[in-house]
Design an enzyme around this catalytic site. Sequence first.
Site, PDB file in Angstrom:
ATOM      1  N   ASN A   9     -47.062 -22.568  -2.869  1.00  0.00           N
ATOM      2  CA  ASN A   9     -47.351 -24.078  -3.194  1.00  0.00           C
ATOM      3  C   ASN A   9     -48.832 -24.182  -3.116  1.00  0.00           C
ATOM      4  OD1 ASN A   9     -48.016 -26.723  -3.717  1.00  0.00           O
ATOM      5  ND2 ASN A   9     -46.667 -27.272  -1.892  1.00  0.00           N
ATOM      6  N   LYS A  11     -51.110 -26.234  -3.771  1.00  0.00           N
ATOM      7  CA  LYS A  11     -51.483 -27.597  -3.628  1.00  0.00           C
ATOM      8  C   LYS A  11     -53.099 -27.786  -4.128  1.00  0.00           C
ATOM      9  CE  LYS A  11     -48.678 -27.723   0.726  1.00  0.00           C
ATOM     10  NZ  LYS A  11     -48.548 -28.312   1.948  1.00  0.00           N
ATOM     11  N   HIS A  96     -42.209 -33.333  -2.953  1.00  0.00           N
ATOM     12  CA  HIS A  96     -42.771 -32.732  -1.931  1.00  0.00           C
ATOM     13  C   HIS A  96     -43.272 -34.065  -1.164  1.00  0.00           C
ATOM     14  CE1 HIS A  96     -45.866 -30.866   0.775  1.00  0.00           C
ATOM     15  NE2 HIS A  96     -45.306 -29.691   0.419  1.00  0.00           N
ATOM     16  N   GLU A  98     -45.697 -34.542   0.415  1.00  0.00           N
ATOM     17  CA  GLU A  98     -46.914 -35.204   0.312  1.00  0.00           C
ATOM     18  C   GLU A  98     -46.974 -35.974  -1.030  1.00  0.00           C
ATOM     19  OE1 GLU A  98     -49.162 -31.731   0.181  1.00  0.00           O
ATOM     20  OE2 GLU A  98     -48.606 -31.138   2.347  1.00  0.00           O
ATOM     21  N   GLU A 168     -38.197 -28.750   3.997  1.00  0.00           N
ATOM     22  CA  GLU A 168     -39.413 -28.681   4.476  1.00  0.00           C
ATOM     23  C   GLU A 168     -39.479 -29.795   5.713  1.00  0.00           C
ATOM     24  OE1 GLU A 168     -42.351 -26.491   1.862  1.00  0.00           O
ATOM     25  OE2 GLU A 168     -42.530 -28.616   1.216  1.00  0.00           O
ATOM     26  N   GLY A 174     -48.134 -27.488   7.400  1.00  0.00           N
ATOM     27  CA  GLY A 174     -49.563 -27.313   7.756  1.00  0.00           C
ATOM     28  C   GLY A 174     -50.030 -27.737   9.078  1.00  0.00           C
ATOM     29  N   SER A 214     -45.323 -24.240   7.708  1.00  0.00           N
ATOM     30  CA  SER A 214     -45.896 -23.045   8.484  1.00  0.00           C
ATOM     31  C   SER A 214     -45.240 -21.783   8.402  1.00  0.00           C
ATOM     32  CB  SER A 214     -46.198 -23.545   9.935  1.00  0.00           C
ATOM     33  OG  SER A 214     -46.794 -24.975   9.771  1.00  0.00           O
TER      34      SER A 214
HETATM   35  P1  PGA Z   1     -47.547 -24.942   4.766  1.00  0.00           P
HETATM   36  O1  PGA Z   1     -46.991 -25.985   3.512  1.00  0.00           O
HETATM   37  O2  PGA Z   1     -46.880 -23.651   4.474  1.00  0.00           O
HETATM   38  O3  PGA Z   1     -49.028 -24.949   4.592  1.00  0.00           O
HETATM   39  O4  PGA Z   1     -47.131 -25.410   6.087  1.00  0.00           O
HETATM   40  C1  PGA Z   1     -45.643 -25.746   3.065  1.00  0.00           C
HETATM   41  C2  PGA Z   1     -45.472 -26.701   1.959  1.00  0.00           C
HETATM   42  O5  PGA Z   1     -46.156 -28.066   1.973  1.00  0.00           O
HETATM   43  O6  PGA Z   1     -44.820 -26.220   0.901  1.00  0.00           O
END
Ligand code: PGA
Length: 253
Positions: A9, A11, A96, A98, A168, A174, A214
């Site tokens: 992903n 982003k 997601h 976000e 997630e 992140g 992460s």
């Molecule tokens: P990350 O993000 O691996 O940077 O923690 C995962 C995601 O949001 O899909």
Amino acid sequence: MRKKIVAGNWKMNMNLQEGVALAKELNEVLTADKPNCDVVICTPFIHLATVAQFLNQDVIGLGAENCADKVKGAFTGEVSAEMVKSTGAQYVILGHSERREYYKETPEILKEKVQLALANGLKVIFCIGESLEEREANKQNEVVKAELEGSVFNLSAEDFAKIIIAYEPIWAIGTGKTATAEQAEEIHAYIRSCVADKYGAKVADDTSILYGGSCKASNAPELFAKPDIDGGLIGGASLKCADFKGIIDAWKK
Ligand code: PGA
């Protein structure tokens, strides 16, 4: 048998030239050293049409990170599921955290998006997961169940088979804090039991449930070794070929 999947992903990272360069590098590396799992890269909309032209989609699938909740028309700035599909992409990430948090995407909106994505032949990577506060209050099971019920448990069993779930935990995205493999396995098994209650054991057994938050080459082998963890949805570590390949190779261990 359910699929093992590692999905990136990206982003809101990388301009067109940078994204094309990364996709080309991945294409070469994974064509030469075939993965042991399905690999997908989900990119910003603007990369899709260009990347689709050279990506070996037998080895790497291509997806968007979002699509509109409307079919077409006067919705300035939106990109429909049909448009995503017309680029050559096969997947779309929906739900997601976000998008839920920063763009106020509600379960109802997500339900519309899921239906439109499926109607246009896209496979959906549907994200669910609890906040730190919810985890501390031991509400994670309640939260993920409600997210499934709110947006995907309305689907027929046939349509649900086109859904990949990504668990997630928001507190792990992140942040560098990964759920332990045991914590992840526990909730993945719970998610699978919710699917079984709704659609039966066979559908539940065939559903891929990815872990995200992460995830990196160093912790992927332990996570992927768990029986209910079928791969990962990878943010930060999908932005460099070597990092992403390291996670894909966890399936070879
Ligand atoms: P990350 O993000 O691996 O940077 O923690 C995962 C995601 O949001 O899909």
